[in-house]
Design an enzyme around this catalytic site. Sequence first.
Site, PDB file in Angstrom:
ATOM      1  N   ARG A 104     -98.244 -70.418  89.813  1.00  0.00           N
ATOM      2  CA  ARG A 104     -96.961 -70.340  90.569  1.00  0.00           C
ATOM      3  C   ARG A 104     -96.697 -69.191  91.111  1.00  0.00           C
ATOM      4  O   ARG A 104     -97.016 -68.143  90.357  1.00  0.00           O
ATOM      5  CB  ARG A 104     -96.128 -70.673  89.414  1.00  0.00           C
ATOM      6  N   THR A 108     -91.779 -66.618  94.689  1.00  0.00           N
ATOM      7  CA  THR A 108     -91.227 -68.060  95.387  1.00  0.00           C
ATOM      8  C   THR A 108     -90.947 -69.055  94.382  1.00  0.00           C
ATOM      9  O   THR A 108     -90.294 -69.846  94.437  1.00  0.00           O
ATOM     10  CB  THR A 108     -91.763 -68.434  96.420  1.00  0.00           C
ATOM     11  N   ASP A 203    -101.090 -67.405  79.691  1.00  0.00           N
ATOM     12  CA  ASP A 203    -101.043 -65.704  79.046  1.00  0.00           C
ATOM     13  C   ASP A 203    -101.147 -65.883  77.552  1.00  0.00           C
ATOM     14  O   ASP A 203    -102.258 -65.203  77.068  1.00  0.00           O
ATOM     15  CB  ASP A 203    -100.059 -64.813  79.461  1.00  0.00           C
TER      16      ASP A 203
END
Length: 209
Positions: A104, A108, A203
């Site tokens: 992603r 944006t 993450d």
Amino acid sequence: MGKFEVLDHPLIQHKLTIIRDKNCGTREFREVVNEIAELMAYEVSRDMPLEDVEVETPITVTTKKSLAGKKVVIVPILRAGLGMVDGILELIPAAKVGHVGMYRDEETLKPVEYFVKMPENMESREIFVVDPMLATGGSAIMAVDALKKRGAVTIKFVCLVAAPEGVKALREAHPDIDIFAAALDDHLDENGYIVPGLGDAGDRLFGTK
Ligand SMILES: O=P(O)(O)OC[C@H]1O[C@H](OP(=O)(O)OP(=O)(O)O)[C@H](O)[C@@H]1O
Ligand SMILES: O=c1cc[nH]c(=O)[nH]1
Ligand SMILES: [Mg+2]
């Protein structure tokens, strides 16, 4: 219209609370994500078709049920979806695994596709697209687009935490697919993170920032 179902078995709720905790470390996060995925796979596979087969027991010959038809393909959306694959394979060890790479864009929030590799004959397979997070829905929509472009027909989307915004967008873009989540959270924050959520799943799974 496909269904949207929250799989809120007590074991799933308990394990999800463990990984929501910001102090849950990489090792435990990884383990528990797989455990939740395994529990979800049990529910998601509940409607798999069966057929009659003849089996010879030590006592007699009888007709009993065996899985029929469509072979399962697990499709993780990279990276975070990878964290759910081993848990599902515990239950469905013969499943094939296709990969969709997508990240992603942080500005944006739009997904960018960077890798697609699928098994053959996608049109005749039962497909579980997996990703821990359904936020704006952009990644899930693009992943399902990529699968349909390759002939996929029977698709289920399986996530841990869904935002209402993502569920709405995915259902509007792909009304034919079923969506399963372990939890439906409150909303997205201004950075597109799910609230309360569990942070950045990729993450946390891979120990990156
Ligand atoms: O519904 P959306 O708004 O599209 O957001 C959800 C996506 O964001 C995360 O991936 P990310 O882009 O962080 O990539 P990663 O898995 O490599 O960390 C997550 O794993 C989903 O794929
Ligand atoms: O809350 C969120 C939203 C998108 N991606 C994540 O990993 N977490
Ligand atoms: Mg991420």
